[in-house]
Design a protein around this motif. Structure first.
Motif, PDB file in Angstrom:
ATOM      1  N   ASP A 122       0.957  -1.355   0.075  1.00  0.00           N
ATOM      2  CA  ASP A 122      -0.028   0.001  -0.065  1.00  0.00           C
ATOM      3  C   ASP A 122       0.747   1.269   0.124  1.00  0.00           C
ATOM      4  O   ASP A 122       0.247   2.068  -0.331  1.00  0.00           O
ATOM      5  CB  ASP A 122      -0.852   0.187   1.343  1.00  0.00           C
ATOM      6  N   GLU A 147      -2.703 -10.790  -9.362  1.00  0.00           N
ATOM      7  CA  GLU A 147      -3.891 -11.016  -8.841  1.00  0.00           C
ATOM      8  C   GLU A 147      -3.980 -11.051  -7.368  1.00  0.00           C
ATOM      9  O   GLU A 147      -5.064 -11.209  -6.915  1.00  0.00           O
ATOM     10  CB  GLU A 147      -4.286 -12.370  -9.533  1.00  0.00           C
ATOM     11  N   SER A 148      -2.992 -11.104  -6.799  1.00  0.00           N
ATOM     12  CA  SER A 148      -3.068 -11.566  -5.224  1.00  0.00           C
ATOM     13  C   SER A 148      -2.833  -9.946  -4.490  1.00  0.00           C
ATOM     14  O   SER A 148      -2.730 -10.135  -3.253  1.00  0.00           O
ATOM     15  CB  SER A 148      -1.967 -12.492  -4.762  1.00  0.00           C
ATOM     16  N   HIS A 149      -2.862  -8.879  -5.220  1.00  0.00           N
ATOM     17  CA  HIS A 149      -2.751  -7.542  -4.509  1.00  0.00           C
ATOM     18  C   HIS A 149      -3.713  -6.723  -5.193  1.00  0.00           C
ATOM     19  O   HIS A 149      -4.087  -6.980  -6.277  1.00  0.00           O
ATOM     20  CB  HIS A 149      -1.440  -7.012  -4.788  1.00  0.00           C
ATOM     21  N   ASP A 150      -4.208  -5.712  -4.332  1.00  0.00           N
ATOM     22  CA  ASP A 150      -5.069  -4.702  -5.054  1.00  0.00           C
ATOM     23  C   ASP A 150      -4.173  -3.513  -5.501  1.00  0.00           C
ATOM     24  O   ASP A 150      -3.563  -2.720  -4.574  1.00  0.00           O
ATOM     25  CB  ASP A 150      -6.201  -4.363  -3.740  1.00  0.00           C
ATOM     26  N   PHE A 151      -4.306  -3.297  -6.788  1.00  0.00           N
ATOM     27  CA  PHE A 151      -3.394  -2.126  -7.261  1.00  0.00           C
ATOM     28  C   PHE A 151      -4.371  -0.952  -7.867  1.00  0.00           C
ATOM     29  O   PHE A 151      -3.949  -0.094  -8.466  1.00  0.00           O
ATOM     30  CB  PHE A 151      -2.813  -2.658  -8.531  1.00  0.00           C
ATOM     31  N   SER A 152      -5.523  -1.010  -7.212  1.00  0.00           N
ATOM     32  CA  SER A 152      -6.534   0.277  -7.590  1.00  0.00           C
ATOM     33  C   SER A 152      -5.873   1.364  -7.161  1.00  0.00           C
ATOM     34  O   SER A 152      -5.241   1.612  -6.156  1.00  0.00           O
ATOM     35  CB  SER A 152      -8.035  -0.100  -7.187  1.00  0.00           C
ATOM     36  N   LYS A 154      -3.217   2.856  -8.353  1.00  0.00           N
ATOM     37  CA  LYS A 154      -1.668   2.577  -8.388  1.00  0.00           C
ATOM     38  C   LYS A 154      -1.541   2.670 -10.084  1.00  0.00           C
ATOM     39  O   LYS A 154      -2.221   2.716 -10.921  1.00  0.00           O
ATOM     40  CB  LYS A 154      -1.118   1.724  -8.001  1.00  0.00           C
ATOM     41  N   VAL A 178      -5.457  -5.956 -13.417  1.00  0.00           N
ATOM     42  CA  VAL A 178      -5.051  -5.037 -12.676  1.00  0.00           C
ATOM     43  C   VAL A 178      -6.161  -3.894 -12.538  1.00  0.00           C
ATOM     44  O   VAL A 178      -5.798  -2.835 -12.962  1.00  0.00           O
ATOM     45  CB  VAL A 178      -3.809  -4.270 -12.466  1.00  0.00           C
ATOM     46  N   LYS A 179      -7.382  -4.395 -12.377  1.00  0.00           N
ATOM     47  CA  LYS A 179      -8.588  -3.611 -12.503  1.00  0.00           C
ATOM     48  C   LYS A 179      -8.240  -2.172 -11.500  1.00  0.00           C
ATOM     49  O   LYS A 179      -7.952  -2.503 -10.394  1.00  0.00           O
ATOM     50  CB  LYS A 179      -9.772  -4.181 -11.982  1.00  0.00           C
ATOM     51  N   GLY A 180      -8.614  -1.041 -12.035  1.00  0.00           N
ATOM     52  CA  GLY A 180      -8.456   0.086 -11.281  1.00  0.00           C
ATOM     53  C   GLY A 180      -7.130   0.818 -11.159  1.00  0.00           C
ATOM     54  O   GLY A 180      -6.932   1.831 -10.449  1.00  0.00           O
TER      55      GLY A 180
END
Ligand SMILES: Cc1cc2nc3c(=O)[nH]c(=O)nc-3n(C[C@H](O)[C@H](O)[C@H](O)COP(=O)(O)O)c2cc1C
Length: 210
Positions: A122, A147-152, A154, A178-180
């Motif tokens: 983050d 796929e194992s992290h939230d990149f929205s 970024k 990497v949606k978002g």
């Protein structure tokens, strides 16, 4: 005579106390200076910490070292942290075996497990993602990571090394997972035969991103 002596005595006492006072003042101004220097140093430390908190990250996977070299140059040039994706099961050292396994993994769209993980992703707004081109896209293990992290929110900046295919379809394949996130399409692609002398290519590219 006594009067004169008294005058001298009083004058003497006054001179001594004036000297003490001025040396006190010297000490005080020395202490004030130290306090100012200390405050300035603290300010600089805080600014450095703030810069650290918006630091970028270079994430890469490399089978034979080419992408690793580029990753290190990008990390140095951008003062980024660096993280190597290490698959739980190492790819075969034999090149042909590795090529076959990679082909099977792509056909089955598998997600090979990863041994390690980034600490506190983050904290990074910009993430450079590097990989060798495998069968016209990125190795499947890159998708495991993404796929194992939230990149929205970024920015993802891809870079690759390859034997002639450039990025292949990897940039759009990455964008799909990497949606978002914003995926920068001006990534860096370097042919494997140019990796040994790619310092200039990397620094020109970093300059072009500014
Ligand atoms: C399994 C495998 C598949 C590959 N597939 C391609 C490909 O489709 N297109 C290409 O240009 N190069 C391909 N290559 C060559 C690599 O992309 C290239 O040598 C790269 O620089 C290797 O990077 P690395 O040393 O970081 O692993 C492949 C290499 C391997 C091992």
């Amino acid at each position: 005579m006594l009067k004169k002596l008294c005058v001298f005595l009083i004058a003497g006492v006054m001179m001594v106390s004036l000297a003490a006072c001025s040396s006190n003042n010297d000490e005080q101004s020395g202490q004030e200076k130290e306090a100012v220097v200390e405050q300035e140093e603290k300010k600089e430390e805080t600014t450095a910490e703030n810069q650290d908190s918006t630091k970028s990250l270079v994430v890469y996977f490399s089978y034979s070292g080419n992408t690793e070299k580029v990753a290190q140059l990008i990390a140095q040039g951008t003062n980024s942290d660096i993280f190597e994706i290490v698959p739980e099961k190492a790819y075969p050292e034999d090149y042909d075996e590795c090529v076959d396994l990679a082909s099977e993994e792509k056909a089955a769209n598998v997600r090979p497990a990863i041994k390690n993980d980034v600490e506190n992703i983050d904290q990074y707004d910009t993430i450079y993602v590097g990989y060798p081109c495998w069968w016209g896209t990125s190795p499947m293990v890159i998708f495991t990571f993404l796929e194992s992290h939230d990149f929205s929110g970024k920015t993802i900046i891809p870079f690759t090394t390859h034997g002639g295919s450039g990025f292949g379809s990897s940039i759009s394949d990455i964008s799909n997972v990497v949606k978002g996130a914003t995926v920068n399409e001006d990534g860096l692609s370097i042919q494997d035969s140019n990796v040994d002398n790619c310092e200039g290519i990397v620094s020109d590219w970093l300059e072009s991103l500014k």
